[in-house]
Design an enzyme around this catalytic site. Structure first.
Site, PDB file in Angstrom:
ATOM      1  N   ASN A   6     -22.344  28.718  30.667  1.00  0.00           N
ATOM      2  CA  ASN A   6     -23.627  28.321  31.250  1.00  0.00           C
ATOM      3  C   ASN A   6     -24.372  29.583  31.682  1.00  0.00           C
ATOM      4  O   ASN A   6     -24.092  30.136  32.736  1.00  0.00           O
ATOM      5  CB  ASN A   6     -23.367  27.378  32.446  1.00  0.00           C
ATOM      6  CG  ASN A   6     -24.664  26.956  33.112  1.00  0.00           C
ATOM      7  OD1 ASN A   6     -25.756  27.207  32.598  1.00  0.00           O
ATOM      8  ND2 ASN A   6     -24.542  26.306  34.270  1.00  0.00           N
ATOM      9  N   TRP A   7     -25.306  30.000  30.840  1.00  0.00           N
ATOM     10  CA  TRP A   7     -26.004  31.265  31.098  1.00  0.00           C
ATOM     11  C   TRP A   7     -27.065  31.143  32.186  1.00  0.00           C
ATOM     12  O   TRP A   7     -27.684  32.142  32.559  1.00  0.00           O
ATOM     13  CB  TRP A   7     -26.642  31.787  29.807  1.00  0.00           C
ATOM     14  CG  TRP A   7     -25.678  32.250  28.762  1.00  0.00           C
ATOM     15  CD1 TRP A   7     -24.307  32.359  28.894  1.00  0.00           C
ATOM     16  CD2 TRP A   7     -25.975  32.670  27.427  1.00  0.00           C
ATOM     17  NE1 TRP A   7     -23.757  32.817  27.732  1.00  0.00           N
ATOM     18  CE2 TRP A   7     -24.751  33.026  26.805  1.00  0.00           C
ATOM     19  CE3 TRP A   7     -27.145  32.773  26.686  1.00  0.00           C
ATOM     20  CZ2 TRP A   7     -24.687  33.473  25.488  1.00  0.00           C
ATOM     21  CZ3 TRP A   7     -27.084  33.224  25.375  1.00  0.00           C
ATOM     22  CH2 TRP A   7     -25.869  33.569  24.779  1.00  0.00           C
ATOM     23  N   LYS A   8     -27.316  29.898  32.615  1.00  0.00           N
ATOM     24  CA  LYS A   8     -28.340  29.665  33.663  1.00  0.00           C
ATOM     25  C   LYS A   8     -29.615  30.445  33.301  1.00  0.00           C
ATOM     26  O   LYS A   8     -29.994  30.473  32.137  1.00  0.00           O
ATOM     27  CB  LYS A   8     -27.781  30.059  35.032  1.00  0.00           C
ATOM     28  CG  LYS A   8     -26.427  29.405  35.301  1.00  0.00           C
ATOM     29  CD  LYS A   8     -26.019  29.481  36.753  1.00  0.00           C
ATOM     30  CE  LYS A   8     -24.661  28.839  36.930  1.00  0.00           C
ATOM     31  NZ  LYS A   8     -24.363  28.482  38.292  1.00  0.00           N
ATOM     32  N   HIS A  91     -26.370  18.995  36.741  1.00  0.00           N
ATOM     33  CA  HIS A  91     -25.856  20.227  37.360  1.00  0.00           C
ATOM     34  C   HIS A  91     -26.314  20.282  38.814  1.00  0.00           C
ATOM     35  O   HIS A  91     -27.425  19.864  39.140  1.00  0.00           O
ATOM     36  CB  HIS A  91     -26.348  21.458  36.587  1.00  0.00           C
ATOM     37  CG  HIS A  91     -25.632  22.705  37.013  1.00  0.00           C
ATOM     38  ND1 HIS A  91     -25.964  23.385  38.164  1.00  0.00           N
ATOM     39  CD2 HIS A  91     -24.576  23.352  36.479  1.00  0.00           C
ATOM     40  CE1 HIS A  91     -25.137  24.420  38.299  1.00  0.00           C
ATOM     41  NE2 HIS A  91     -24.281  24.412  37.290  1.00  0.00           N
ATOM     42  N   GLU A  93     -27.440  22.555  40.520  1.00  0.00           N
ATOM     43  CA  GLU A  93     -28.698  23.289  40.722  1.00  0.00           C
ATOM     44  C   GLU A  93     -29.901  22.418  40.359  1.00  0.00           C
ATOM     45  O   GLU A  93     -31.004  22.636  40.871  1.00  0.00           O
ATOM     46  CB  GLU A  93     -28.650  24.627  39.944  1.00  0.00           C
ATOM     47  CG  GLU A  93     -27.776  25.636  40.701  1.00  0.00           C
ATOM     48  CD  GLU A  93     -26.928  26.565  39.839  1.00  0.00           C
ATOM     49  OE1 GLU A  93     -27.238  26.749  38.653  1.00  0.00           O
ATOM     50  OE2 GLU A  93     -25.936  27.114  40.384  1.00  0.00           O
ATOM     51  N   GLU A 161     -17.512  20.239  39.368  1.00  0.00           N
ATOM     52  CA  GLU A 161     -17.986  21.517  39.894  1.00  0.00           C
ATOM     53  C   GLU A 161     -18.257  21.390  41.390  1.00  0.00           C
ATOM     54  O   GLU A 161     -19.368  20.994  41.789  1.00  0.00           O
ATOM     55  CB  GLU A 161     -19.293  21.932  39.202  1.00  0.00           C
ATOM     56  CG  GLU A 161     -19.167  22.200  37.738  1.00  0.00           C
ATOM     57  CD  GLU A 161     -20.187  23.243  37.280  1.00  0.00           C
ATOM     58  OE1 GLU A 161     -19.757  24.275  36.747  1.00  0.00           O
ATOM     59  OE2 GLU A 161     -21.393  23.042  37.490  1.00  0.00           O
ATOM     60  N   GLY A 167     -20.671  30.212  41.967  1.00  0.00           N
ATOM     61  CA  GLY A 167     -21.317  31.515  42.184  1.00  0.00           C
ATOM     62  C   GLY A 167     -20.591  32.405  43.177  1.00  0.00           C
ATOM     63  O   GLY A 167     -21.192  33.314  43.748  1.00  0.00           O
ATOM     64  N   SER A 209     -16.875  29.437  39.825  1.00  0.00           N
ATOM     65  CA  SER A 209     -16.185  30.728  39.945  1.00  0.00           C
ATOM     66  C   SER A 209     -14.923  30.831  39.102  1.00  0.00           C
ATOM     67  O   SER A 209     -13.884  31.303  39.572  1.00  0.00           O
ATOM     68  CB  SER A 209     -15.910  31.048  41.409  1.00  0.00           C
ATOM     69  OG  SER A 209     -17.140  31.165  42.090  1.00  0.00           O
ATOM     70  N   GLY A 230     -20.129  30.042  34.631  1.00  0.00           N
ATOM     71  CA  GLY A 230     -21.463  30.594  34.899  1.00  0.00           C
ATOM     72  C   GLY A 230     -21.461  32.108  34.825  1.00  0.00           C
ATOM     73  O   GLY A 230     -21.424  32.691  33.732  1.00  0.00           O
TER      74      GLY A 230
HETATM   75  P1  PGA Z   1     -20.220  30.032  38.311  1.00  0.00           P
HETATM   76  O1  PGA Z   1     -21.178  28.819  37.859  1.00  0.00           O
HETATM   77  O2  PGA Z   1     -19.174  30.185  37.265  1.00  0.00           O
HETATM   78  O3  PGA Z   1     -21.139  31.189  38.413  1.00  0.00           O
HETATM   79  O4  PGA Z   1     -19.635  29.629  39.630  1.00  0.00           O
HETATM   80  C1  PGA Z   1     -20.665  27.661  37.286  1.00  0.00           C
HETATM   81  C2  PGA Z   1     -21.768  26.655  37.101  1.00  0.00           C
HETATM   82  O5  PGA Z   1     -22.648  26.548  37.973  1.00  0.00           O
HETATM   83  O6  PGA Z   1     -21.810  25.954  36.079  1.00  0.00           O
END
Ligand code: PGA
Length: 247
Positions: A6-8, A91, A93, A161, A167, A209, A230
């Site tokens: 997930n490159w966000k 997600h 976010e 998640e 993060g 993470s 991520g």
């Molecule tokens: P992260 O993000 O690996 O940076 O914790 C995962 C995600 O939000 O899909």
């Protein structure tokens, strides 16, 4: 296992997106695991997989509508024409930006109707001593599953998640034994919607993470079928390290 990168909005430069995709193709030749890349919508068309490519594409989101006038929306049908295999829905976010369970259920339905596999993200904001977090996860799963047919339910992938673990660093991620409990719990919830042993067949991913340092532990004996990664997916050395740690 399925590893979704997930490159966000970390990867903003198209050149960097192409370089990371080339790395993923190289890594996919050296591992038995499936890699899927979730770039921004704007970069999907640059990364359309070649016919025989083992690297698949995922969208970070999908519209709850199909076609018509809604300016700015990216429908499941558009994704289908770009050979996208998966779409992340719900997600945290996006939930934080106001997305409701009802909208997420619509997104999952639209994805499925157009041949895109939804990766349904669920997870609590915090772990409370009274285990309220379990009912939060149950509610999130129920909201989507109740609106789907049996056949559609079988096609959904769940990505657990926990928001508090996203993060951070490997040291702050969910410990492996707690992941095992959660996977069992999620399968139990799925049992409300699917008969007999069917819940065992639903793929469950973990995200939050995941790094080279903890991925092997998280994979071993937890019962997960893959990871949603991520920040560790956008640094070449880290992503290579993570895939190697699993192989
Ligand atoms: P992260 O993000 O690996 O940076 O914790 C995962 C995600 O939000 O899909």
């Amino acid at each position: 296992m399925l590893i979704v990168a997930n490159w966000k909005a970390y990867v903003e430069d198209a050149k960097r997106a192409r370089r990371l995709a080339a790395l993923a193709r190289r890594l996919s030749g050296k591992t038995r695991h499936e890699i899927a890349l979730a770039p921004s919508f704007a970069h999907l068309a640059l990364l359309i997989p070649k016919k025989k490519s083992r690297v698949k594409l995922a969208a970070q989101d999908v519209s709850a509508t199909t076609g018509g006038a809604p300016t700015g929306e990216v429908s499941a049908q558009i994704l289908f024409y770009l050979d996208v295999s998966y779409a992340i829905v719900g997600h945290s976010e996006r939930r934080a930006a106001g997305e409701t369970d009802a909208v997420i259920a619509e997104k999952a339905r639209h994805a499925l109707a157009h041949g895109i596999t939804p990766l349904l993200c669920v997870g609590e904001k915090e772990r409370d001593p009274g285990a309220e977090y379990l009912s939060i996860v149950r509610t999130q799963i129920t909201a989507v599953m109740k609106s789907l047919s049996q056949k559609e339910r079988m096609a959904v992938i769940i990505a657990y998640e926990p928001v508090w673990a996203i993060g951070k660093t490997a040291a702050e991620a969910l410990p492996a034994h707690e992941l095992r409990e959660m996977v069992l719990y999620i399968r139990k919830v799925l049992g409300d919607f699917l008969p007999g042993k069917a819940p065992v067949k639903i793929r469950i991913l973990y995200g939050g993470s995941v790094e080279p340092d903890n991925v092997r532990d998280l994979a071993a004996g937890s019962g997960v079928d893959g990871f949603l990664v991520g920040h560790a997916s956008v640094e070449p050395d880290t992503f290579s390290g993570l895939i190697k740690a699993l192989s």
